[in-house]
Design a protein around this motif. Structure first.
Motif, mmCIF file in Angstrom:
data_model
loop_
_atom_site.group_PDB
_atom_site.id
_atom_site.type_symbol
_atom_site.label_atom_id
_atom_site.label_comp_id
_atom_site.label_asym_id
_atom_site.label_seq_id
_atom_site.Cartn_x
_atom_site.Cartn_y
_atom_site.Cartn_z
ATOM 1 N N LYS A 41 -0.614 8.373 -9.570
ATOM 2 C CA LYS A 41 -1.216 7.075 -9.880
ATOM 3 C C LYS A 41 -0.170 5.991 -9.701
ATOM 4 O O LYS A 41 0.922 6.068 -10.257
ATOM 5 N N ILE A 60 2.805 2.879 3.220
ATOM 6 C CA ILE A 60 1.834 2.861 4.312
ATOM 7 C C ILE A 60 1.773 1.482 4.957
ATOM 8 O O ILE A 60 1.791 1.344 6.182
ATOM 9 N N PHE A 110 0.861 -1.183 0.000
ATOM 10 C CA PHE A 110 0.000 0.000 0.000
ATOM 11 C C PHE A 110 0.896 1.230 0.000
ATOM 12 O O PHE A 110 1.499 1.567 1.008
ATOM 13 N N LEU A 111 0.977 1.895 -1.150
ATOM 14 C CA LEU A 111 1.813 3.085 -1.314
ATOM 15 C C LEU A 111 0.924 4.310 -1.505
ATOM 16 O O LEU A 111 -0.142 4.221 -2.102
ATOM 17 N N ARG A 112 1.383 5.436 -1.019
ATOM 18 C CA ARG A 112 0.657 6.688 -1.217
ATOM 19 C C ARG A 112 1.572 7.667 -1.951
ATOM 20 O O ARG A 112 2.620 8.059 -1.424
ATOM 21 N N ALA A 113 1.208 8.033 -3.150
ATOM 22 C CA ALA A 113 2.027 8.922 -3.976
ATOM 23 C C ALA A 113 1.462 10.341 -3.917
ATOM 24 O O ALA A 113 0.303 10.565 -4.257
ATOM 25 N N ARG A 114 2.312 11.285 -3.501
ATOM 26 C CA ARG A 114 1.870 12.671 -3.386
ATOM 27 C C ARG A 114 2.884 13.606 -4.037
ATOM 28 O O ARG A 114 4.092 13.403 -3.958
ATOM 29 N N SER A 164 -2.352 13.909 -6.021
ATOM 30 C CA SER A 164 -1.982 12.511 -5.852
ATOM 31 C C SER A 164 -1.440 11.946 -7.159
ATOM 32 O O SER A 164 -1.816 12.402 -8.246
ATOM 33 N N LEU A 218 6.699 9.191 -1.616
ATOM 34 C CA LEU A 218 6.160 7.856 -1.885
ATOM 35 C C LEU A 218 6.227 7.014 -0.611
ATOM 36 O O LEU A 218 6.945 6.001 -0.560
#
Length: 206
Positions: free
Chosen positions: A104, A132, A87-91, A102, A129
């Motif tokens: 993709k 999470i 689970f990665l969060r790209a900002r 955000s 990146l």
């Protein structure tokens, strides 16, 4: 939860069809989130030894361009992961402009991820990146949250005129007595409950 058994019944989807649909969805999710057993935390994904590479780097970019980053994840011992599911969060952000967006994330299911950002504004941008949850954590949470339904029971209150009765309700109700079905149409969920005495067993539609 107060339910009236005299509610007119005209279900768009029968209980059996709903159950099959739910089962099909859960089976597809199980395939997307396979078990990832591990014996030690060192074999789980770690952000520290993982590597992010900017693809086709340029000195400057124009507004509307796409910026791509290839992420190769590794475990705590630095070994390349051979599967995805993290689970990665790209900002992307520009604090001075109070702007953010955000990215993709595309999971290739082999330990690599493609992270794409659309450049919406002019100026300097910062990329983040954060990991999470590692794939092992995602899998463990999925299994924990979708097993043991037969051990989760709550009490439902059913009313008929001036009388009311409480009875056991659950997603999976193991009981030798006659069971009834309650279909929550707004969420397409099926619950089961022990038929209260002196009441008809009907599929309750909400």
């Amino acid at each position: 939860m107060v339910l009236h058994h005299e509610v007119p019944l005209d279900p768009a989807v029968s209980p059996t069809e709903t159950e099959l649909r739910i089962k099909g969805i859960m089976e597809k999710l199980d395939q997307l989130i396979p078990p990832r057993p591990f014996t030690h935390v060192s074999s789980t994904t770690s952000a520290t030894p993982s590597k992010a590479t900017l693809l086709s780097p340029q000195d400057t970019y124009g507004r509307g361009d796409q910026l791509d980053v290839l992420l190769e994840v590794r475990d705590h011992l630095g070994r390349r992961k051979e599967y995805g599911g993290g689970f990665l969060r790209a900002r992307m952000s520009s604090p001075a402009l109070k702007a953010g967006a955000s990215g993709k994330v595309t999971d290739f299911n082999n330990g690599t991820y493609l992270v794409s950002f659309n450049l919406f504004w002019e100026g300097r941008v910062s990329l983040s990146l954060p990991l999470i949850l590692p794939s092992e954590g995602v899998s463990a949470l999925w299994r924990a949250g979708n097993q043991g339904y037969d051990r989760v029971i709550f009490t439902g209150q059913f009313a008929s005129g001036t009388s009311q009765v409480n009875t056991d309700c659950a997603l999976i109700l193991n009981s030798s007595v006659e069971l009834c079905t309650w279909i929550l149409m707004t969420k397409q969920e099926a619950f089961y409950y022990v038929r209260p005495q002196h009441m008809l067993c009907e599929a309750l539609i909400m």
